[in-house]
Write a protein that holds these residues in place. Sequence first.
Motif, mmCIF file in Angstrom:
data_model
loop_
_atom_site.group_PDB
_atom_site.id
_atom_site.type_symbol
_atom_site.label_atom_id
_atom_site.label_comp_id
_atom_site.label_asym_id
_atom_site.label_seq_id
_atom_site.Cartn_x
_atom_site.Cartn_y
_atom_site.Cartn_z
ATOM 1 N N ARG A 178 34.874 -63.102 29.219
ATOM 2 C CA ARG A 178 33.495 -62.859 29.633
ATOM 3 C C ARG A 178 33.247 -61.385 29.947
ATOM 4 O O ARG A 178 32.135 -60.876 29.730
ATOM 5 N N LYS A 179 34.282 -60.717 30.446
ATOM 6 C CA LYS A 179 34.156 -59.284 30.739
ATOM 7 C C LYS A 179 34.326 -58.434 29.484
ATOM 8 O O LYS A 179 34.101 -57.217 29.533
ATOM 9 N N GLY A 180 34.757 -59.056 28.384
ATOM 10 C CA GLY A 180 34.968 -58.310 27.157
ATOM 11 C C GLY A 180 36.287 -57.562 27.119
ATOM 12 O O GLY A 180 36.522 -56.733 26.225
ATOM 13 N N SER A 181 37.180 -57.841 28.071
ATOM 14 C CA SER A 181 38.480 -57.169 28.102
ATOM 15 C C SER A 181 39.424 -57.707 27.043
ATOM 16 O O SER A 181 40.369 -57.023 26.645
ATOM 17 N N ILE A 182 39.191 -58.947 26.626
ATOM 18 C CA ILE A 182 39.986 -59.574 25.569
ATOM 19 C C ILE A 182 39.026 -60.097 24.509
ATOM 20 O O ILE A 182 38.017 -60.733 24.835
ATOM 21 N N GLY A 183 39.341 -59.826 23.244
ATOM 22 C CA GLY A 183 38.519 -60.319 22.151
ATOM 23 C C GLY A 183 38.870 -61.753 21.793
ATOM 24 O O GLY A 183 39.868 -62.306 22.263
ATOM 25 N N PRO A 184 38.058 -62.384 20.942
ATOM 26 C CA PRO A 184 38.308 -63.786 20.577
ATOM 27 C C PRO A 184 39.572 -63.940 19.736
ATOM 28 O O PRO A 184 39.982 -63.030 19.013
ATOM 29 N N VAL A 185 40.174 -65.126 19.857
ATOM 30 C CA VAL A 185 41.342 -65.465 19.041
ATOM 31 C C VAL A 185 40.959 -65.470 17.569
ATOM 32 O O VAL A 185 39.878 -65.945 17.202
ATOM 33 N N ARG A 186 41.819 -64.943 16.725
ATOM 34 C CA ARG A 186 41.575 -64.947 15.281
ATOM 35 C C ARG A 186 42.591 -65.874 14.627
ATOM 36 O O ARG A 186 43.803 -65.699 14.781
ATOM 37 N N VAL A 187 42.090 -66.867 13.917
ATOM 38 C CA VAL A 187 42.913 -67.929 13.342
ATOM 39 C C VAL A 187 43.065 -67.709 11.844
ATOM 40 O O VAL A 187 42.077 -67.492 11.131
ATOM 41 N N HIS A 188 44.304 -67.790 11.350
ATOM 42 C CA HIS A 188 44.595 -67.634 9.923
ATOM 43 C C HIS A 188 45.363 -68.858 9.440
ATOM 44 O O HIS A 188 46.313 -69.306 10.095
ATOM 45 N N ILE A 189 44.966 -69.388 8.291
ATOM 46 C CA ILE A 189 45.662 -70.525 7.692
ATOM 47 C C ILE A 189 46.649 -69.992 6.661
ATOM 48 O O ILE A 189 46.288 -69.158 5.817
ATOM 49 N N VAL A 190 47.891 -70.479 6.732
ATOM 50 C CA VAL A 190 48.916 -70.068 5.761
ATOM 51 C C VAL A 190 49.227 -71.243 4.840
ATOM 52 O O VAL A 190 48.933 -72.407 5.149
ATOM 53 N N ALA A 191 49.819 -70.936 3.706
ATOM 54 C CA ALA A 191 50.133 -71.963 2.710
ATOM 55 C C ALA A 191 51.178 -72.937 3.251
ATOM 56 O O ALA A 191 52.018 -72.577 4.085
ATOM 57 N N LEU A 192 51.129 -74.177 2.762
ATOM 58 C CA LEU A 192 52.130 -75.164 3.141
ATOM 59 C C LEU A 192 53.523 -74.680 2.735
ATOM 60 O O LEU A 192 53.708 -74.158 1.631
ATOM 61 N N GLY A 193 54.469 -74.849 3.619
ATOM 62 C CA GLY A 193 55.833 -74.388 3.356
ATOM 63 C C GLY A 193 56.108 -72.979 3.840
ATOM 64 O O GLY A 193 57.250 -72.508 3.772
ATOM 65 N N SER A 194 55.080 -72.291 4.341
ATOM 66 C CA SER A 194 55.253 -70.898 4.757
ATOM 67 C C SER A 194 56.218 -70.756 5.923
ATOM 68 O O SER A 194 56.999 -69.791 5.991
ATOM 69 N N PHE A 195 56.193 -71.704 6.856
ATOM 70 C CA PHE A 195 57.048 -71.557 8.030
ATOM 71 C C PHE A 195 58.507 -71.874 7.714
ATOM 72 O O PHE A 195 59.406 -71.342 8.361
ATOM 73 N N LYS A 196 58.755 -72.715 6.714
ATOM 74 C CA LYS A 196 60.136 -72.891 6.269
ATOM 75 C C LYS A 196 60.650 -71.597 5.649
ATOM 76 O O LYS A 196 61.790 -71.176 5.884
ATOM 77 N N GLU A 197 59.799 -70.933 4.883
ATOM 78 C CA GLU A 197 60.179 -69.643 4.300
ATOM 79 C C GLU A 197 60.367 -68.596 5.390
ATOM 80 O O GLU A 197 61.283 -67.765 5.313
ATOM 81 N N LEU A 198 59.519 -68.631 6.430
ATOM 82 C CA LEU A 198 59.683 -67.699 7.552
ATOM 83 C C LEU A 198 60.996 -67.964 8.278
ATOM 84 O O LEU A 198 61.700 -67.016 8.666
ATOM 85 N N THR A 199 61.325 -69.241 8.447
ATOM 86 C CA THR A 199 62.600 -69.591 9.067
ATOM 87 C C THR A 199 63.769 -69.000 8.287
ATOM 88 O O THR A 199 64.673 -68.371 8.860
ATOM 89 N N ASP A 200 63.765 -69.191 6.972
ATOM 90 C CA ASP A 200 64.846 -68.656 6.136
ATOM 91 C C ASP A 200 64.899 -67.129 6.220
ATOM 92 O O ASP A 200 65.992 -66.543 6.245
ATOM 93 N N PHE A 201 63.740 -66.504 6.282
ATOM 94 C CA PHE A 201 63.673 -65.041 6.352
ATOM 95 C C PHE A 201 64.265 -64.531 7.674
ATOM 96 O O PHE A 201 65.064 -63.586 7.692
ATOM 97 N N ILE A 202 63.878 -65.164 8.786
ATOM 98 C CA ILE A 202 64.381 -64.733 10.095
ATOM 99 C C ILE A 202 65.886 -64.958 10.190
ATOM 100 O O ILE A 202 66.631 -64.094 10.677
ATOM 101 N N VAL A 203 66.349 -66.121 9.700
ATOM 102 C CA VAL A 203 67.784 -66.418 9.737
ATOM 103 C C VAL A 203 68.564 -65.388 8.924
ATOM 104 O O VAL A 203 69.606 -64.870 9.358
ATOM 105 N N ALA A 204 68.061 -65.070 7.735
ATOM 106 C CA ALA A 204 68.758 -64.119 6.861
ATOM 107 C C ALA A 204 68.819 -62.726 7.471
ATOM 108 O O ALA A 204 69.788 -61.991 7.244
#
Length: 627
Positions: free
Chosen positions: A571-597
């Motif tokens: 309300r004070k404008g100190s924080i802006g609104p949350v921005r939501v992004h949709i990623v492709a199905l399977g993206s988080f499995k790929e992110l998991t493999d990337f972080i592990v590697a």
Amino acid sequence: MAAVSSAAVVLIRLQPPRRRRLRCRGRNEMLLFAAFVPLALWILLLLWRDVCRKSQGHKRSFFSLLHQYMFQRYVSFLSLRQRRRLEDSTKNVQHLQDRTLLHRIHRDRSTEYGRLYRFSEVTDRLSFCSVHPLTQYDHYSDYIQRISKGEENILIPGRPSALTVTSGTSGAPALLLCIQAAMNDLHQGFGACFSAKINAYPQTRNLQRTAMFFYPPVWRKSESGIPIGPYSVSPVASRHMSSSYSTPAAGYEITSGAEALYVHLLFALKDRSLGILEASFASVLYYTFALLQHQWEQLVEDIRLGRVNPALTVADDIRLRLNAQLKPDPRRAYELAVEFGSGFRGIARRVWPHLNLVLVVDSGANELYGSNLQRFYCEGVPTYSPVYAAAEGLIGVNLWPERSERYYLLCPQSMFYEFIPVNLCEEEQPQTLFMEEVKENELYELVVTNASGLYRYRLGDIVKVVAFHNQCPVIEFQYRQSQTLNVRGERITEAAFHQTLLHAVKLWPGAVLHDYCCVESGLLGSWCGGSDLHYEVFVEIEGVRNMSEDQRYKLDQCLQEDSAVYQSFRRKGSIGPVRVHIVALGSFKELTDFIVAHSGISHNQFQMPRVLKKKEFLDFIQRKVIS
């Protein structure tokens, strides 16, 4: 001559009674043997009947069933002893905690570290807290580097048996010491859980195999030759366990994670009578089912032909041994194809009709994967989350498998525990409480002194004391401090954001949440698209591809409803609104493999960070955005 004749006469006279005694002994032995044979046959018959009854008609050799039966009875006996030992330890926790602490201080008093912190002067917990500060990993990093290079008697006497890698949810993965005593604590904890499991689910006593989905651990060596790897061992480290698992021993020798998971699935699907599905974390099992959903036709074809798929990169000797365990099974292949063709909701119980239990840790960062398993793939199958453990060692065990809440009894002999009230967590050296001083329904940060050279170590885990078992606290994991969103001092915890996101998803018609992560805008750089501080949220959802800005804004509205502090800053404008992004199905499995590697950790110990802290991980997930 006369003497000889007299001796001969005496000998002749003695012989008949001796013969009689021998004949009597022979008759007694025959009678005993005659009595023993029916008894032995009766015992063998009872054993045979018990084995056959518990096998439930499963198509396995009697000797394989007998081997599992005997091993299961042995483990049941040991687990009962470990459960009783744990129960006894909860009845006088103050005495046991003092003994645990002083044993470790006494053991380490002659090390470099023990001399520095005057361990020889420690006589009780109060004197220990007065000479040793609360610590975090930076306090130990130089010592551990020296140990890895071969120096001895630094933190512990001698050198560790291994160096273990942390999961990295608090930042970069770190090295910790691993000694046999810590592994023994973990085995005893699993023993107590085994006893709880068979008490809650007696059907798990049946002689059914377990499908263990296990990624091959990545091991390397330090400069001085100390093994470095995950805080886990192969399920078939003991040959006696091999009869309990659906995958043959050769399957655990595969070094590639994707190929290993495929082979575990292949042998699991072949066995219609499986009793348990097991993995280290719910995320591993969840991604296993995702793999099944995408590759079921290939798996069915391999079962029909009785082979390991030729396209898999598997060593020739391993492939030969695996193929020797497979036979063409067109009937099972047809049965599976019919079930997969009908969809994947409740697929676990449909392809394994005798399935009794899913055995995975599904608390904390794995809660979403656990709920998705129960909602979809494993619908109708109970789930047991057995332990609360980390690279630092065993923390707690779940003695209430049938409860939906994940409550863990702290193990008084595993670690010396201290507790920081949650309102004091921002202090560098706050006053701590001991086991007998905590209160129900209060939140605390856990502090541990473990068997592997960590003293008054702040885990960063926030737990809630929900009850007491005898004198010992029963806790529920809440969140990790490092996974808190905080751009203006609002401090939205991982658990709070997770619940808010679930609320918002219900306002997105048709949406099913598979995974998510968050980023504070300070990490975005030029990608930020504005100067206001805010959160970026990346969601992998099914059922919705394009959302309007109004729909995306629902998450921000839910956050304002759930957090008065966040609402005030908005309300004070100190924080802006949350921005939501949709990623492709399977993206988080790929992110998991990337972080592990890129982190040098194992899939078996990986836990998805809900707040990304590294730019390269953020860059990766940004490339997966589709809307």
